[in-house]
Design an enzyme around this catalytic site. Structure first.
Site, PDB file in Angstrom:
ATOM      1  N   LYS A  67     148.356 -60.036  87.442  1.00 61.58           N
ATOM      2  CA  LYS A  67     150.271 -60.232  87.680  1.00 61.58           C
ATOM      3  C   LYS A  67     150.253 -60.030  88.812  1.00 61.58           C
ATOM      4  O   LYS A  67     149.562 -59.145  89.951  1.00 61.58           O
ATOM      5  CB  LYS A  67     150.774 -59.500  86.647  1.00 61.58           C
ATOM      6  CG  LYS A  67     151.016 -58.104  87.053  1.00 61.58           C
ATOM      7  CD  LYS A  67     152.084 -57.281  85.688  1.00 61.58           C
ATOM      8  CE  LYS A  67     152.175 -56.334  86.288  1.00 61.58           C
ATOM      9  NZ  LYS A  67     152.995 -55.326  87.064  1.00 61.58           N
TER      10      LYS A  67
ATOM     11  N   HIS B  56     136.565 -50.166  89.727  1.00 61.22           N
ATOM     12  CA  HIS B  56     136.251 -51.444  90.830  1.00 61.22           C
ATOM     13  C   HIS B  56     135.472 -50.720  92.560  1.00 61.22           C
ATOM     14  O   HIS B  56     134.077 -50.477  93.141  1.00 61.22           O
ATOM     15  CB  HIS B  56     137.314 -51.985  91.932  1.00 61.22           C
ATOM     16  CG  HIS B  56     137.797 -53.419  91.353  1.00 61.22           C
ATOM     17  ND1 HIS B  56     138.271 -53.212  89.720  1.00 61.22           N
ATOM     18  CD2 HIS B  56     137.326 -54.556  91.674  1.00 61.22           C
ATOM     19  CE1 HIS B  56     138.257 -55.567  89.209  1.00 61.22           C
ATOM     20  NE2 HIS B  56     137.656 -55.792  90.727  1.00 61.22           N
TER      21      HIS B  56
END
Lengths: 280, 184
Positions: B103, B38
């Site tokens: 998650k 990212h």
């Protein structure tokens, strides 16, 4: 004096790294099965079933249960009548981790430096804790620890006046703050007493106790069950998506402490609670 | 509770109809990405360059798989903690990212971007890496191979089991679940 060659240590550590990642403990398996009976959330039940199925696939195919195959935390209980030959014990442990993670197709998750962050490529170094014990045996426990649950752990230096209630409040606060992140249902390791670093080590050691085995002292065992009950009332549930099964167990270890201190460390473990032991 | 079957890329219409708590079986192409990847994507955007994959309508899976054993497509491949990508996610959502899989909780900024730009956050079952690997039918590295498990992979998945956690109306299952089942 018993002689143990480092090669035996290397091979044992390598095997334990793989076994800990491939085979879910029977105690955890039973805890999942029990939780399935008591869980009221349908999503929660579905998740518990997926975790049991996941453990079966991993066990039958010798593949890791989780992609995060952890930091290799290695506990050594070294009998003082043991003579290690052929090299340095800690080098052997690291060589075992290198071998186990590479040959076992386990993910290498360790970076060389907290800021430079270059992957060491072989999951070394391990974190090694050694205790010298009487006798002529070397007990090796490998406990791979994933980042997700480790990141939600916490330590606090309480005031002695805060006592039992203060300890409970801090543990509950830590679990609530962790929420879904550490992959509930979690196992909560608590270290109480000692010094700053001793409490943290106790919290990690507490995770090694088999699930369902209470602390031998009745008052600590009571505290464990009270905490488990309170944690399971939070509603966090399996994977944090709501339910009754937030934790499978709370394990506490204690140590004497300074008149001025009450350190409490909470080491949170994901549902897998991986650790495997061998005695040489 | 029945499953909803979805295929990528996701349209605005599909995303707008998803609600928290729904169980989804996802099919099609996904892109993997973790913290380090990212960061590199942000650097590309800062320099005005193209991303290594088309972002519009796509779904990113936050995962760092374990290595594949011989004969396997991929090793264990369960979700990693999404919160670490929160700093980067709103920018990708604004560019058209329609779904994220991971998650754990998202930041208020991510939840806001999900609502504003009509996106969705799904939870996969953390730790179920061996089970999820069975849903992955192909895997190839498309960017940053030097990052090892953190490289960007293109995955093709079949019936990947997910749960809607943050929907385009601002719903948050992590908060609702605790409200429903919490008794203290």
């Amino acid at each position: 004096m018993k002689v143990i060659h480092v090669q035996e240590v290397i091979d044992t550590v390598a095997r334990l790294c793989q076994e800990a990642n491939y085979y879910l403990g029977e105690d955890v398996q039973h805890a999942f099965e029990n939780a399935l009976q008591t869980e009221i959330s349908l999503t929660g039940k579905d998740i518990l079933k997926q975790l049991l199925e996941n453990a079966r696939i991993a066990r039958e195919n010798d593949v890791p249960m989780c992609q995060d195959t952890g930091f290799a935390v290695v506990f050594l209980e070294l009998g003082q009548e043991v003579n290690i030959t052929g090299g340095f014990l800690y080098d052997a442990v690291n060589e075992g981790v290198r071998k186990g993670y590479t040959e076992g197709y386990l993910r290498k998750s360790i970076v060389n430096h907290p800021l430079q962050r270059i992957n060491t490529g072989d999951n070394t170094p391990a974190v090694i804790h050694t205790t010298v014990v009487p006798g002529d045996k070397l007990t090796i426990t490998v406990a791979p620890k994933g980042g997700g649950s480790e990141n939600m752990s916490a330590i606090r230096m309480l005031k002695p006046a805060e006592g039992r209630e203060g300890v409970k409040k801090f543990i509950l606060e830590t679990v609530k703050n962790a929420g879904p992140n550490p992959c509930p249902p979690i196992i909560v390791g608590v270290g109480m007493g000692g010094t700053f670093e001793k409490a943290a080590l106790l919290a990690k050691q507490a995770l090694l106790r088999p699930l369902g085995e209470p602390h031998p002292e009745p008052d600590i065992a009571d505290l464990e069950s009270e905490l488990l009950e309170e944690i399971n009332k939070t509603g966090i549930g399996p994977q944090g998506l709501g339910g009754k099964t937030t934790a499978l167990a709370v394990h506490i270890l204690t140590y004497p402490c300074h008149i001025a201190s009450l350190p409490v460390a909470v080491n949170i473990n994901c549902h897998a609670a991986r650790h495997k032991k061998a005695v040489l | 509770m029945p499953h909803i079957s979805l295929s990528t890329p996701l349209s605005d219409e599909i995303v707008e109809n998803l609600r928290i708590g729904q169980r989804v079986l996802l099919n099609g192409v996904l892109y993997t990405g973790r913290d380090a990847a990212h960061k590199k994507l942000m650097e590309l955007l800062d320099r005005g360059l193209d991303l290594p994959f088309p972002i519009k309508g796509q779904v990113i899976y936050y995962v760092g798989p374990s290595p594949a054993k011989p004969g396997q497509i991929i090793g264990s491949a369960g979700p990693t903690t999404s919160g670490r990508m929160d700093a980067y996610a709103p920018r990708l959502i604004a560019l058209g990212l329609k779904g994220m899989i991971g998650k754990g909780k998202r930041s208020p900024e991510v939840v806001k971007a999900i609502k504003q730009y009509k996106s969705v956050y799904f939870a996969a079952v953390g730790g179920a890496g061996a089970l999820i690997a069975r849903c992955i039918k192909s895997c190839r590295v498309i960017a940053y191979p030097e990052l090892g498990p953190e490289a960007i992979h293109e995955l093709v998945v079949e019936n990947f089991p997910l749960i809607v956690v943050n929907d385009s109306l601002g719903g948050d299952l992590y908060e609702e679940g605790v409200k429903i089942y919490g008794t203290r």
